[in-house]
Motif scaffolding. Sequence first.
Motif, PDB file in Angstrom:
ATOM      1  N   ALA A  36      -1.487   7.887 -10.559  1.00  0.00           N
ATOM      2  CA  ALA A  36      -2.230   7.786  -9.739  1.00  0.00           C
ATOM      3  C   ALA A  36      -1.973   8.461  -8.136  1.00  0.00           C
ATOM      4  O   ALA A  36      -2.633   8.986  -7.557  1.00  0.00           O
ATOM      5  N   LEU A  37      -0.545   8.337  -8.027  1.00  0.00           N
ATOM      6  CA  LEU A  37       0.005   8.992  -6.947  1.00  0.00           C
ATOM      7  C   LEU A  37      -0.109  10.696  -7.090  1.00  0.00           C
ATOM      8  O   LEU A  37      -0.318  11.181  -6.198  1.00  0.00           O
ATOM      9  N   LYS A  38       0.073  10.922  -8.288  1.00  0.00           N
ATOM     10  CA  LYS A  38       0.042  12.276  -8.524  1.00  0.00           C
ATOM     11  C   LYS A  38      -1.378  12.969  -8.186  1.00  0.00           C
ATOM     12  O   LYS A  38      -1.542  14.015  -7.791  1.00  0.00           O
ATOM     13  N   ALA A  39      -2.543  12.092  -8.688  1.00  0.00           N
ATOM     14  CA  ALA A  39      -3.756  12.722  -8.178  1.00  0.00           C
ATOM     15  C   ALA A  39      -4.067  12.276  -6.798  1.00  0.00           C
ATOM     16  O   ALA A  39      -5.177  12.948  -6.335  1.00  0.00           O
ATOM     17  N   GLY A  40      -2.908  11.855  -5.953  1.00  0.00           N
ATOM     18  CA  GLY A  40      -3.579  11.803  -4.582  1.00  0.00           C
ATOM     19  C   GLY A  40      -4.234  10.465  -4.026  1.00  0.00           C
ATOM     20  O   GLY A  40      -4.813  10.371  -3.367  1.00  0.00           O
ATOM     21  N   ILE A  43       0.846  -1.135  -0.141  1.00  0.00           N
ATOM     22  CA  ILE A  43      -0.086  -0.119  -0.005  1.00  0.00           C
ATOM     23  C   ILE A  43       0.789   1.241   0.037  1.00  0.00           C
ATOM     24  O   ILE A  43       1.786   1.399   0.820  1.00  0.00           O
ATOM     25  N   PHE A  44       0.604   2.005  -1.020  1.00  0.00           N
ATOM     26  CA  PHE A  44       1.482   3.293  -1.340  1.00  0.00           C
ATOM     27  C   PHE A  44       0.577   4.672  -0.976  1.00  0.00           C
ATOM     28  O   PHE A  44      -0.548   4.689  -1.724  1.00  0.00           O
ATOM     29  N   VAL A  45       0.955   5.385   0.011  1.00  0.00           N
ATOM     30  CA  VAL A  45       0.103   6.662   0.422  1.00  0.00           C
ATOM     31  C   VAL A  45       0.865   7.788   0.121  1.00  0.00           C
ATOM     32  O   VAL A  45       1.807   7.960   0.824  1.00  0.00           O
ATOM     33  N   PRO A  46       0.673   8.477  -0.941  1.00  0.00           N
ATOM     34  CA  PRO A  46       1.304   9.750  -0.991  1.00  0.00           C
ATOM     35  C   PRO A  46       1.152  10.739   0.187  1.00  0.00           C
ATOM     36  O   PRO A  46      -0.177  10.954   0.637  1.00  0.00           O
ATOM     37  N   GLU A  47       1.892  11.455   0.743  1.00  0.00           N
ATOM     38  CA  GLU A  47       2.001  12.060   1.951  1.00  0.00           C
ATOM     39  C   GLU A  47       0.948  12.952   1.964  1.00  0.00           C
ATOM     40  O   GLU A  47       0.409  13.387   3.007  1.00  0.00           O
ATOM     41  N   SER A  48       0.579  13.852   0.894  1.00  0.00           N
ATOM     42  CA  SER A  48      -0.352  14.787   0.822  1.00  0.00           C
ATOM     43  C   SER A  48      -1.834  14.144   0.820  1.00  0.00           C
ATOM     44  O   SER A  48      -2.727  14.991   1.242  1.00  0.00           O
ATOM     45  N   ALA A  49      -2.064  12.873   0.788  1.00  0.00           N
ATOM     46  CA  ALA A  49      -3.176  12.095   1.101  1.00  0.00           C
ATOM     47  C   ALA A  49      -3.275  11.350   2.285  1.00  0.00           C
ATOM     48  O   ALA A  49      -4.383  10.712   2.705  1.00  0.00           O
ATOM     49  N   ALA A  50      -2.428  11.527   3.281  1.00  0.00           N
ATOM     50  CA  ALA A  50      -2.122  10.704   4.494  1.00  0.00           C
ATOM     51  C   ALA A  50      -3.400  11.039   5.500  1.00  0.00           C
ATOM     52  O   ALA A  50      -3.805  10.062   6.186  1.00  0.00           O
ATOM     53  N   ALA A  51      -3.873  12.340   5.592  1.00  0.00           N
ATOM     54  CA  ALA A  51      -4.802  12.589   6.475  1.00  0.00           C
ATOM     55  C   ALA A  51      -6.165  12.599   5.581  1.00  0.00           C
ATOM     56  O   ALA A  51      -7.217  12.930   6.219  1.00  0.00           O
TER      57      ALA A  51
END
Length: 561
Positions: free
Chosen positions: A153-157, A105-113
């Motif tokens: 996908a990561l760029k889109a958050g 599971i990979f979570v961009p830091e911008s979407a962590a919350a």
Amino acid sequence: MHQKNTTLKACALGASLLLALAACGSGNDSNAAAAVGVSDSALVFDSAKYTTINVTIDGAQVPVRWYREVCYVAKPVAMAATQTALNGSSTTIANTACGYQSMNIFVPESAAASNDTALYFAVNNSGWFASYIRASVADGASFDSATSHVGAALKAGYVFIDVATRSRGVAAADGSWPGKAPAPVVDAKAAIRYLRLNDARMPGSASRIVVNGTSGGGALSSIIGASGNSADYLPYLASVGAAGIDASGQSTLRDDVLAINAYCPITDLGNADLHYEWLYTAFGTRAAVGRNPNPSGSAQLAAKFSAYQQGLKLANSDGAALTADNMMDQIRQEVIRSAEVYMAAGGTIPDLGEAMPYTSAGAAKSYINDWLDVDNGARKVVSLDMEKYLKFVATQATLKAAPAFDQTGMSVTAASGESNLFGTDSQKYSNFTEYGWDNNDAHGDGIGYDDTGITGSRHFSLAATPIMTQVKLVNPMAYIGTGGSSGADTAPYWYVRHGTRDRDTAFTVSINLARALQADPNVQEVNYRLAWNQPHAGNYDVPEAMAWIAQALKAAAAKGL
């Protein structure tokens, strides 16, 4: 949607996870039962157990939280350390305990919350083969979001999830074959249930799962999307300790998904041989390209297609019954539409007799266009010769021998197909069609009329034979349109692509899938197209696919889905 998720997270803060699940429900599911699954306590997500890695997307550095190899079942099947591929090559796996039933599971830091970002759920089952755990994101990796669905996908958050599943060919530590159908579907559903169970503790929303897959992964995506919440899978889910199965074997969680992003799905396996032979014998394509090693078998299988197609009771694009009599015209219309969409987007198609360029494995190649006449100025197709078109497709890659999918045990094919997806876990494979069973001539394998003295028709009708159930459980056509509590909850949003140069599975398979989805009243949108000048491949249209996903998510939010 956001409010429900926030409420559950707040509730979870004031109680243990299990108490919160019982009191508040699971994930974003407003219909979740208060009962707790027997394996739920063993499947609690550890939100603090991650490693921060850094990747570069379009030149910008992006920190990503990596939750490594999260096992999504409580009773994973122990696997052999050495796995052997169909070609005989061997691979040693490190994670024998849960390497085929876990996810990265990979979570961009911008979407962590974030409580409501999408979960991009990638299944990686090429050719229906088992998928050992993989990591599409690595520390220091660089992505171009215009060409990489991972980077986009990561760029889109979105939370990007690589999902491993058992499937054909995987060997267990005890010598059994635990990847038989419906194992890949069961594992994918178990992963979805894990996400639903832990929705309060994880970034994103388990109500916004988008499933992506190509080839066998496209087929797996399709059955995941078609069979949401079907009770047919509950005994199998219980056997691996999936989340949300209570002591009585009933479900306390949902496993439906929001959207499907499928490429060249190898599906409808029980009838795929009929599709293939009808397509490539209707104009004598097999004989024309010198690939007709089993003419009698091809003719027998092709002859059964008409009755099968009529029995589906589908409508074509004009609303009339979709039959074998007008199916070829449906393919023709879809190829024309593909070419015209390509030209409308600025593409140029060479004139008749000119070389048509394309890129394969990074190398520039071309072929002579002898089948399509276009007016590039008007961006219209003038004419399309279907006989020459199918011959062209058959020269792009060698046609599979007949039968194309249920081949194992037949000397006439010297190939394997998908036969090792079926049978009991003590069998290396089993033929799964009457033709395959009756024509198996591999003496001593315990399969077929030659070894058993039982015809396929009789064998598959026996209560002790699992084959027909297995075939159903991997076939989306068995679930689309069944609707609600008595059947399945089909995903509301679908994006399906099948390349115009793809000879791996018949165009009729994806056309039928699209027409069935379009007839399902619970499906909100079906974005289907034959992808211009593409082979058996996927994720070649990243900007278009990602724009569609964003639009589907927006539409779903507006509808409260």
